[in-house]
Structures are given as C-alpha cells and as structure tokens.
Design an enzyme around this catalytic site. Structure first.
Site, short mmCIF file in Angstrom:
data_model
loop_
_atom_site.label_atom_id
_atom_site.label_comp_id
_atom_site.label_asym_id
_atom_site.label_seq_id
_atom_site.Cartn_x
_atom_site.Cartn_y
_atom_site.Cartn_z
N ASP A 211 0.86 -1.20 0.00
CA ASP A 211 0.00 0.00 0.00
C ASP A 211 0.89 1.24 0.00
OD1 ASP A 211 0.16 -1.22 3.01
OD2 ASP A 211 0.53 0.92 3.00
N ASP A 213 0.58 3.66 2.29
CA ASP A 213 0.32 4.26 3.60
C ASP A 213 -0.78 5.32 3.44
OD1 ASP A 213 0.97 4.02 6.34
OD2 ASP A 213 2.01 5.92 6.26
N1 ADE Z 1 2.29 -2.98 6.95
C1 ADE Z 1 1.76 -2.95 5.72
N2 ADE Z 1 1.44 -1.67 5.36
C2 ADE Z 1 1.79 -0.89 6.42
C3 ADE Z 1 1.70 0.51 6.67
N3 ADE Z 1 1.22 1.36 5.78
N4 ADE Z 1 2.13 0.96 7.90
C4 ADE Z 1 2.64 0.10 8.81
N5 ADE Z 1 2.72 -1.23 8.62
C5 ADE Z 1 2.30 -1.72 7.44
#
Ligand code: ADE
Length: 274
Positions: A211, A213
């Site tokens: 992703d 974030d």
């Molecule tokens: N693990 C997978 N995506 C994450 C994110 N955006 N922040 C923290 N841990 C994660």
C-alpha cells in the site's frame, strides 16, 4: 550452514519446504510465535517461523521477538532471511514491489530489544551492538542477484521505518517519515534486526509493499483488506525468491562472515568489572 526464514504476513505457509517437520521449542526468553518448521530447500537445511504465528493472532507489540530470534540461534541458524509486508513512502515503490532493506529507523516503544538485560541466566553484561549496517551486505547482495535473475520487480535498497502500531500512521506522521528519508514502513523490522545482530546471525530482509500508507494524494489510504489482498499476490514472488535463494546461500563459503558476525557481538558486550 543453516538458513532461518521468518515469514511475515503472506509467507507463513510452510508448503515450500521439503521433508518438513514441526518442532515446538522453548527459549530462555519464552516461546517463539509458533512451531519451527524444519525442512530443506534444494537440499539446504532451513527452518521457517511464522512471525505472527500461522493463524496470525499475534499483534506486533506482542510478538516475542527475542524468543523468535533465540529459537533460530538455538537451532543453529547462521543466516536469517525474512519477509515483511510494508507500506510504501515513495511513488516509485508501488504495491507488489519488493525492497531489499539496507537501513532502518526504529520508532517502536514497547518491545524488549536486547538479550542482555540480565533476564536470562548465562547471558551477561551489557551489549552495545554497532548498527551502522543493520542488514548483512553480502547476504543482501545474494538476495538482489536472485531477484535480478528471476526478473522480480525490486529495489536494491530502502530505509524501513518501524512503528509500534497496531494503528497505522496519521498523515502528518507519514509525511514526516518521508521527510526523514524513510522509503517503506512496517511494524516488525525492529527489534528483530537488532536482536539478530546481537545473536551473531547474518540477517537480510525483503520488504513487500502492499500500500501507499496515507501520504499519497491520489491513492486510497492503507487498510487491512488492502494489505492482505496485495500480500496474497506478493507471496508467489516471495516463495519463488526463497526457492532460488536458499540453495545459492548453501553453495557459498560463509566461513569468514560467520566469524565476523560472532566477533562483532563478542566485542560489543561489556562485562561487569571483576
Ligand atoms: N504494513 C503494511 N502496510 C503498512 C503501513 N502502511 N504501515 C505500517 N505497517 C504496514
């Protein structure tokens, strides 16, 4: 030579090990997250441990990182290569890409992060382990070479920011981590990498982006469904990678590296004055 694999979200399925058997162990720091799955890849001995346990019921702050790393050390692992799901803090690291970490920023707050706290009998002194190069350079290079040969989309370096969680970051935090030079973000690289160093184990980490974030203006902010969905696709590449990587590690001579990793810890421990 004995290769430990700590599987993060998506790489906790032991099917890719041959001749496997389960082994439940205990350590001076308690029990690891799950059974060790002992087996072979391409004839090389290895052991797989599911970081969050196979049912994924252990949340990051409750993972017994010390027991996990100690269990692998106790088993005789000289090398540990791990996978971890992560968010991307950079446009060019798209979900589905793999990153071979070379640096990290520790933002965890609640975790036992050293073996040398006088809680286990026989482990004495105070350990100030050098962390300028948290990940083993030669082991990282083998990982990178495998990815190149397998044509897996990857980035040859990256700085991981590990947050305590379990919540994801606020947008202000995410932007700050970008400004600090973070490339990817997760909840588990620390203290695992530091404990591996203290254990005298060579350690490399493959971070699989799931992703963006929440900093990205045109992408949906991270949520659990997104992480799980992308990780399912990432798991195929990770399994391919490990099937190639472990036999390559097994063919190389690591004698000097093993000695150096062990000497680093020995020189880092200050024993009580006599
Ligand atoms: N693990 C997978 N995506 C994450 C994110 N955006 N922040 C923290 N841990 C994660």
């Amino acid at each position: 030579m004995y290769v430990g694999i700590i599987g993060g979200t998506g790489l906790d399925d032991p099917d890719f090990l041959a001749d496997r058997e389960e082994k439940y162990v205990d350590t001076p720091f308690g029990k690891p997250s799950d059974a060790l799955i002992i087996g072979k890849i391409g004839g090389v001995d290895c052991v797989l441990l599911a970081r969050h346990d196979r049912a994924h019921t252990t949340y990051p702050s409750n993972i017994n990182f010390r027991a996990n790393v100690w269990a692998l050390k106790q088993e005789g692992c000289t090398h540990v290569v791990v996978s971890t799901a992560c968010g991307s803090l950079r446009e060019e690291i798209a979900p589905g890409h793999l990153v071979v970490l070379d640096q990290g920023i520790d933002r965890t707050t609640k975790r036992a992060s050293t073996f040398y706290d006088n809680s286990a009998e026989g482990i004495e002194g105070v350990c100030h382990v050098p962390m300028g190069d948290p990940f083993h350079p030669r082991l990282r290079q083998v990982v990178i070479d495998c990815m190149k040969d397998l044509d897996i989309t990857h980035h040859t370096k990256g700085t991981m920011v590990s947050i305590e969680g379990p919540r994801f970051s606020t947008r202000a935090e995410s932007l700050m981590f970008r400004a600090w030079g973070g490339d990817v973000i997760n909840m588990t690289t620390f203290p695992e990498v530091a404990l591996a160093k203290e254990a005298g184990i060579m350690y490399a980490s493959v971070a699989a982006a799931t992703d963006y974030d929440c900093w990205h203006e045109s992408e949906e902010q991270v949520n659990v469904m997104m992480v799980l969905k992308t990780m399912k696709n990432n798991a195929t590449n990770l399994q391919k990678l490990f099937l190639e990587l472990v036999p390559r590690i097994g063919k190389m001579d690591w004698t000097d590296d093993i000695t150096e990793a062990r000497d680093t810890v020995q020189n880092a421990v200050m024993l009580p004055r006599a």
